[in-house]
Design a protein around this motif. Structure first.
Motif, PDB file in Angstrom:
ATOM      1  N   VAL A  57       0.833  -1.204   0.000  1.00 64.55           N
ATOM      2  CA  VAL A  57       0.000   0.000   0.000  1.00 64.55           C
ATOM      3  C   VAL A  57       0.869   1.256   0.000  1.00 64.55           C
ATOM      4  N   MET A  58       1.926   1.262   0.788  1.00 66.30           N
ATOM      5  CA  MET A  58       2.796   2.431   0.868  1.00 66.30           C
ATOM      6  C   MET A  58       3.498   2.691  -0.452  1.00 66.30           C
ATOM      7  N   GLN A  59       3.769   1.642  -1.231  1.00 67.42           N
ATOM      8  CA  GLN A  59       4.413   1.813  -2.529  1.00 67.42           C
ATOM      9  C   GLN A  59       3.459   2.373  -3.574  1.00 67.42           C
ATOM     10  N   TYR A  60       2.166   2.144  -3.404  1.00 76.50           N
ATOM     11  CA  TYR A  60       1.196   2.607  -4.380  1.00 76.50           C
ATOM     12  C   TYR A  60       0.846   4.086  -4.222  1.00 76.50           C
ATOM     13  N   PHE A  61       1.090   4.659  -3.039  1.00 76.63           N
ATOM     14  CA  PHE A  61       0.632   6.014  -2.763  1.00 76.63           C
ATOM     15  C   PHE A  61       1.775   6.919  -2.328  1.00 76.63           C
ATOM     16  N   THR A  62       1.669   8.181  -2.703  1.00 70.99           N
ATOM     17  CA  THR A  62       2.624   9.187  -2.258  1.00 70.99           C
ATOM     18  C   THR A  62       1.896  10.316  -1.534  1.00 70.99           C
TER      19      THR A  62
END
Length: 462
Positions: free
Chosen positions: A137-142
């Motif tokens: 999830v953290m990799q998909y969003f900034t």
């Protein structure tokens, strides 16, 4: 927004926040429900195990503690395997182990059997499931990472609301063996959640040289061992160890505390359910406020943990006001507990950078396992010694307050500017682009993955 996924000439995946990212958030919602939502609600089984096996509260407390410790001890292995083979197969295997442990636990004839099945087997399964899904999830969003994390973690609150009375009903209808068998089948749904995870990051840039490196060098890279030489990382690891020692104590003993105070079984179960609702509100509120960028995440984390510690200290006093008083203090504790959880993970990129976040999460889970292993048994021992749960909640609150104090010792904590992530050796910034240029209103820059800063085309679409 649309999810675009491509590769540049260097083979690095590019992505934007959008459609499939929210599917992965949904997977985290289910995973968090079936891992930590389940762990929180296992307190319903606590009294049954004490009576059935005729064991002390301390001995029964080890079931949850072993499971939680295994989830954290094996997280570095899970993240290393994800670095080597990808997230999807590891999460699917973890889902299978999670369900298998509970199914085997339904046939337990002793506490030792429960230690091995619910503790060891399911705990390892939870390790292979939870941290890799959070990292995905953290990799998909900034820009909306904190909100995405908060929404994914609302599964813990919703399941806490639903599972506690559900488990009580299952105990009455099927006894504890049948209830555990049903929970095992429910946990197998994690395998479907793992199948939804699409890898969006290419192998690390350093992987190009790994084939020429020694075995120890490759293991060091996959496990992110150089982080253990960084003082900020170790300081944060110490803080969340204290958090972990106190965080789960109310979920293990709150039902038993309510029963001990003279309330009925369903009244005691409803306390956990109501706490779960407050937990959901806290998570969403925390994620929304975090993404406003008005305060640094580490400051918000320290504030919420401070409040949680104070409300844990107040839990024994809540019963003085009857059931309403107990419910009120439990709601306040649940709100703060929910608010701090997404922040614990969201702060990690500020310390190590996004490129090393997966390995960092695994190592942090390993470090904090000390707190998870000792917290609940210590509180159980205090109950056996004092005859009440008041000392247990007081110790839990003390752990949270101590963790909040340790967080305040992080480098640059008193500054409105987030320090740049450090490198392996000297502790210097990775590059100038990763430094913040201003105060909190530009804090989101600190959470932008280094790969996206080096490849402007991969920044999110407006």
């Amino acid at each position: 927004m649309m999810m675009a996924e491509a590769q540049d000439q260097g083979g690095r995946h590019q992505h934007h926040e959008g459609q499939w990212g929210w599917v992965v958030v949904g997977a985290l919602f289910m995973v968090s429900s079936l891992v930590f939502g389940l762990i929180r609600s296992l307190g319903v089984f606590f009294v049954e195990f004490v009576l059935y096996f005729n064991e002390s509260a301390q001995a029964v407390s080890w079931i949850t503690s072993i499971g939680l410790a295994m989830q954290q001890l094996f997280s570095p292995l899970a993240t290393a395997l994800c670095n080597m083979y990808g997230t999807r197969p590891i999460v699917i295997v973890g889902g299978f182990l999670s369900g298998l442990g509970l199914i085997l636990a339904s046939q337990a004839t002793s506490l030792t059997h429960l230690y091995v099945t619910m503790g060891l087997i399911s705990g390892i399964g939870w390790a292979f499931v939870f941290t890799p899904t959070v990292a995905s999830v953290m990799q998909y969003f900034t820009r909306r990472r904190s909100l995405a994390m908060a929404l994914g973690f609302t599964g813990v609150g919703l399941s806490s609301f639903a599972f506690s009375p559900l488990f009580q009903l299952l105990l009455e209808v099927y006894a504890w063996r049948g209830a555990l068998l049903i929970l095992g089948g429910l946990s197998l749904n994690i395998m479907a959640c793992g199948a939804l995870i699409r890898p969006i990051t290419a192998t690390k840039a350093m992987d190009k040289t790994l084939k020429k490196s020694s075995l120890l060098s490759r293991l060091s890279v996959y496990f992110e061992l150089p982080l253990l030489l960084q003082k900020p990382f170790l300081t944060y690891g110490a803080a969340i160890t204290f958090f972990n020692a106190g965080y789960f104590i109310p979920y293990v003993h709150l039902v038993a505390h309510s029963r001990h105070a003279g309330f009925s079984e369903y009244q005691a179960a409803f306390v956990i359910s109501a706490t779960g609702v407050a937990d959901i509100v806290g998570r969403v509120l925390s994620g929304w406020v975090s993404d406003l960028g008005r305060l640094r995440l580490v400051h918000m984390l320290s504030l919420w943990t401070l409040l949680l510690g104070l409300f844990l200290l107040a839990l024994p006093l809540g019963t003085l006001g009857g059931y309403v008083g107990l419910l009120t203090t439990s709601l306040a504790q649940g709100l703060c507990s929910g608010a701090m959880t997404p922040l614990v993970f969201a702060v990690v990129p500020e310390i190590v950078g996004m490129e090393r976040m997966l390995g960092a999460l695994g190592l942090l889970q390993l470090i904090e396992s000390i707190g998870g292993l000792l917290g609940a048994p210590l509180s159980g021992w205090l109950k056996d010694t004092t005859g009440t749960y008041s000392a247990s909640f007081a110790v839990a609150g003390g752990f949270l307050l101590l963790g909040s104090a340790v967080t305040a010792t992080l480098p640059g904590f008193c500054s409105c500017t987030s320090p740049a992530p450090l490198n392996d050796a000297e502790g210097a910034p990775h590059n100038e682009e990763s430094k913040q240029e201003s105060c909190p209103e530009k804090y989101s820059l600190a959470l932008t993955p280094l790969s996206e800063k080096n490849h402007p085309r991969s920044s999110p679409l407006h």
